[in-house]
Scaffold this motif. Structure first.
Motif, PDB file in Angstrom:
ATOM      1  N   PRO A  19      -5.802 -11.278   7.906  1.00  8.51           N
ATOM      2  CA  PRO A  19      -5.680 -12.050   9.139  1.00  8.51           C
ATOM      3  C   PRO A  19      -5.403 -11.186  10.360  1.00  8.51           C
ATOM      4  O   PRO A  19      -5.438 -11.664  11.491  1.00  8.51           O
ATOM      5  N   GLN A  20      -5.118  -9.902  10.130  1.00  9.38           N
ATOM      6  CA  GLN A  20      -4.939  -8.967  11.240  1.00  9.38           C
ATOM      7  C   GLN A  20      -6.265  -8.360  11.684  1.00  9.38           C
ATOM      8  O   GLN A  20      -6.289  -7.404  12.461  1.00  9.38           O
ATOM      9  N   ASN A  21      -7.364  -8.907  11.199  1.00 11.18           N
ATOM     10  CA  ASN A  21      -8.694  -8.357  11.506  1.00 11.18           C
ATOM     11  C   ASN A  21      -8.937  -8.225  13.008  1.00 11.18           C
ATOM     12  O   ASN A  21      -9.402  -7.194  13.478  1.00 11.18           O
ATOM     13  N   ILE A  22      -8.586  -9.253  13.753  1.00 14.74           N
ATOM     14  CA  ILE A  22      -8.894  -9.238  15.178  1.00 14.74           C
ATOM     15  C   ILE A  22      -7.921  -8.343  15.941  1.00 14.74           C
ATOM     16  O   ILE A  22      -8.236  -7.870  17.037  1.00 14.74           O
ATOM     17  N   VAL A  23      -6.733  -8.111  15.374  1.00 12.17           N
ATOM     18  CA  VAL A  23      -5.756  -7.242  16.036  1.00 12.17           C
ATOM     19  C   VAL A  23      -6.246  -5.801  16.018  1.00 12.17           C
ATOM     20  O   VAL A  23      -6.376  -5.148  17.065  1.00 12.17           O
ATOM     21  N   ILE A  24      -6.538  -5.290  14.827  1.00  7.28           N
ATOM     22  CA  ILE A  24      -7.017  -3.917  14.704  1.00  7.28           C
ATOM     23  C   ILE A  24      -8.442  -3.804  15.222  1.00  7.28           C
ATOM     24  O   ILE A  24      -8.786  -2.877  15.957  1.00  7.28           O
ATOM     25  N   PRO A  62      -4.554 -12.780  21.858  1.00 10.74           N
ATOM     26  CA  PRO A  62      -4.365 -14.113  22.446  1.00 10.74           C
ATOM     27  C   PRO A  62      -5.677 -14.774  22.838  1.00 10.74           C
ATOM     28  O   PRO A  62      -5.827 -16.003  22.707  1.00 10.74           O
ATOM     29  N   HIS A  63      -6.638 -13.980  23.307  1.00 17.93           N
ATOM     30  CA  HIS A  63      -7.951 -14.524  23.654  1.00 17.93           C
ATOM     31  C   HIS A  63      -8.634 -15.118  22.430  1.00 17.93           C
ATOM     32  O   HIS A  63      -9.084 -16.270  22.432  1.00 17.93           O
ATOM     33  N   PHE A  64      -8.695 -14.358  21.347  1.00 13.60           N
ATOM     34  CA  PHE A  64      -9.453 -14.777  20.172  1.00 13.60           C
ATOM     35  C   PHE A  64      -8.707 -15.825  19.359  1.00 13.60           C
ATOM     36  O   PHE A  64      -9.322 -16.743  18.800  1.00 13.60           O
ATOM     37  N   TRP A  65      -7.386 -15.702  19.271  1.00 13.88           N
ATOM     38  CA  TRP A  65      -6.632 -16.700  18.508  1.00 13.88           C
ATOM     39  C   TRP A  65      -6.626 -18.049  19.205  1.00 13.88           C
ATOM     40  O   TRP A  65      -6.517 -19.088  18.541  1.00 13.88           O
ATOM     41  N   ALA A  66      -6.717 -18.074  20.540  1.00 12.52           N
ATOM     42  CA  ALA A  66      -6.862 -19.349  21.238  1.00 12.52           C
ATOM     43  C   ALA A  66      -8.150 -20.041  20.795  1.00 12.52           C
ATOM     44  O   ALA A  66      -8.176 -21.247  20.540  1.00 12.52           O
ATOM     45  N   LEU A  67      -9.229 -19.258  20.680  1.00 13.03           N
ATOM     46  CA  LEU A  67     -10.489 -19.798  20.153  1.00 13.03           C
ATOM     47  C   LEU A  67     -10.325 -20.232  18.706  1.00 13.03           C
ATOM     48  O   LEU A  67     -10.760 -21.324  18.312  1.00 13.03           O
ATOM     49  N   ALA A  68      -9.683 -19.379  17.893  1.00 16.16           N
ATOM     50  CA  ALA A  68      -9.551 -19.665  16.461  1.00 16.16           C
ATOM     51  C   ALA A  68      -8.775 -20.951  16.207  1.00 16.16           C
ATOM     52  O   ALA A  68      -9.010 -21.630  15.197  1.00 16.16           O
ATOM     53  N   THR A  93       2.863 -18.584  18.050  1.00 18.94           N
ATOM     54  CA  THR A  93       3.920 -17.608  18.337  1.00 18.94           C
ATOM     55  C   THR A  93       3.330 -16.228  18.614  1.00 18.94           C
ATOM     56  O   THR A  93       3.755 -15.537  19.551  1.00 18.94           O
ATOM     57  N   GLN A  94       2.337 -15.841  17.830  1.00 14.61           N
ATOM     58  CA  GLN A  94       1.712 -14.538  18.010  1.00 14.61           C
ATOM     59  C   GLN A  94       0.972 -14.448  19.350  1.00 14.61           C
ATOM     60  O   GLN A  94       0.961 -13.395  19.992  1.00 14.61           O
ATOM     61  N   ILE A  95       0.374 -15.537  19.778  1.00 15.33           N
ATOM     62  CA  ILE A  95      -0.279 -15.555  21.091  1.00 15.33           C
ATOM     63  C   ILE A  95       0.748 -15.243  22.178  1.00 15.33           C
ATOM     64  O   ILE A  95       0.504 -14.437  23.087  1.00 15.33           O
ATOM     65  N   GLY A  96       1.908 -15.887  22.097  1.00 12.08           N
ATOM     66  CA  GLY A  96       2.954 -15.626  23.083  1.00 12.08           C
ATOM     67  C   GLY A  96       3.471 -14.203  23.019  1.00 12.08           C
ATOM     68  O   GLY A  96       3.676 -13.560  24.059  1.00 12.08           O
ATOM     69  N   LEU A  97       3.656 -13.678  21.806  1.00  7.89           N
ATOM     70  CA  LEU A  97       4.192 -12.330  21.654  1.00  7.89           C
ATOM     71  C   LEU A  97       3.232 -11.263  22.162  1.00  7.89           C
ATOM     72  O   LEU A  97       3.657 -10.300  22.808  1.00  7.89           O
TER      73      LEU A  97
END
Length: 301
Positions: free
Chosen positions: A144-149, A186-192, A218-222
């Motif tokens: 689930p960290q795919n989009i982060v890295i 935050p951009h991509f998780w908002a879509l997800a 929470t991760q979007i905010g962080l």
């Protein structure tokens, strides 16, 4: 390697299908941030060489998009928002997509090397390889960290544009890289959040699917907090002027307000996800505006 699609024989593809492989909507932002990185550089670049550099960035990003669709054709076929792409729709065979992507990548790198410089070529090569091998092949189906890295792949264009103009890398383009890298989650998780059913059906371990909405919010905010720090940092460091500085403060204040709204709410059955959609749409506009402010600050302030 994903399994071969069990679809009818591919119909003859036309130029629109090859264009679709390059992900034109994504290309727009990639090319713009690369152009801004080049225009923000301290030394001017000859217009012909500048055009060539942007062409190379465009072709390199298009190559990465094509190779991503070649590898993920099976996933795209399972998701409503991607099922109409050339490969899952049966308008193109996978071999054509592979050859097209590899050809674009090789041409963009050769042109960048012979027309510009080695530094820009290396960064462009790393960006293509990172997107294809690290994000697409290694991370996307596994964590689930795919989009982060994997977000690093889309953060390279300002570095490439700067290096094309100067032949080296400095602190400002590194901060621009960090800005895009931290903006991506935050951009991509908002879509997800509002297309999580698609990812669940395809078996892609996006954060809302495997960890739930609460963790994702929470991760979007962080992630928004260090993103804002990276965006504003060039001003107190003396790398940009007040035009960029105040623009960054204003744009990030709005981003923070939208991110907090998403981070602190809970969705209910039948929810239209309006705040998430607003954050996703604004995040795209945000990147255009903040990079535009950078160029305006450099050229007109």
């Amino acid at each position: 390697m994903p399994s071969t699609l069990t679809s009818p024989a591919a119909l003859p593809a036309d130029w629109r299908d090859f264009l679709a492989l390059t992900k034109p909507r994504v290309l727009t932002l990639v090319v713009f941030t690369g152009l801004c990185g080049m225009l923000a550089a301290p030394m001017p670049i000859h217009p012909v060489l500048g055009f060539t550099a942007i062409l190379c960035i465009t072709l390199g990003a298009g190559a990465a998009g094509a190779l991503n669709q070649w590898y993920e054709a099976d996933l795209d076929a399972k998701m409503r928002r991607t099922a109409a792409r050339p490969l899952p729709a049966g308008r193109m065979d996978r071999q054509s997509a592979l050859h097209f992507g590899v050809g674009l990548a090789c041409f963009s790198l050769c042109l960048m090397y012979f027309a510009l410089n080695l530094t820009a070529t290396i960064i462009l090569a790393v960006s293509i390889l990172f997107y294809v091998f690290i994000y697409t092949i290694w991370l996307k189906r596994r964590t689930p960290q795919n989009i982060v890295i994997g977000g690093a792949a889309g953060a390279f264009p300002p570095l490439i544009g700067w290096a094309a103009a100067t032949g080296d890398v400095a602190l400002l383009p590194v901060l621009l890289f960090a800005l895009i890298f931290l903006w991506t989650p935050p951009h991509f998780w908002a879509l997800a959040l509002f297309v999580k059913t698609d990812y669940a059906n395809a078996g892609v371990p996006m954060l809302p699917v495997v960890a739930g909405e609460r963790v994702t919010r929470t991760q979007i905010g962080l992630y928004t907090i260090p993103m804002i720090a990276a965006a504003i940092a060039p001003w107190p460091l003396g790398l940009v002027g007040a035009l960029y500085g105040w623009s960054a403060v204003t744009l990030n204040a709005l981003f923070l307000a939208l991110a907090v709204q998403v981070a602190t709410r809970r969705s209910v059955p039948g929810d239209t996800m309006a705040p998430e959609k607003r954050l996703f749409k604004y995040s795209i506009l945000y990147l255009f505006l903040i990079f535009g402010a950078l160029v305006a600050d450099r050229w007109f302030a």
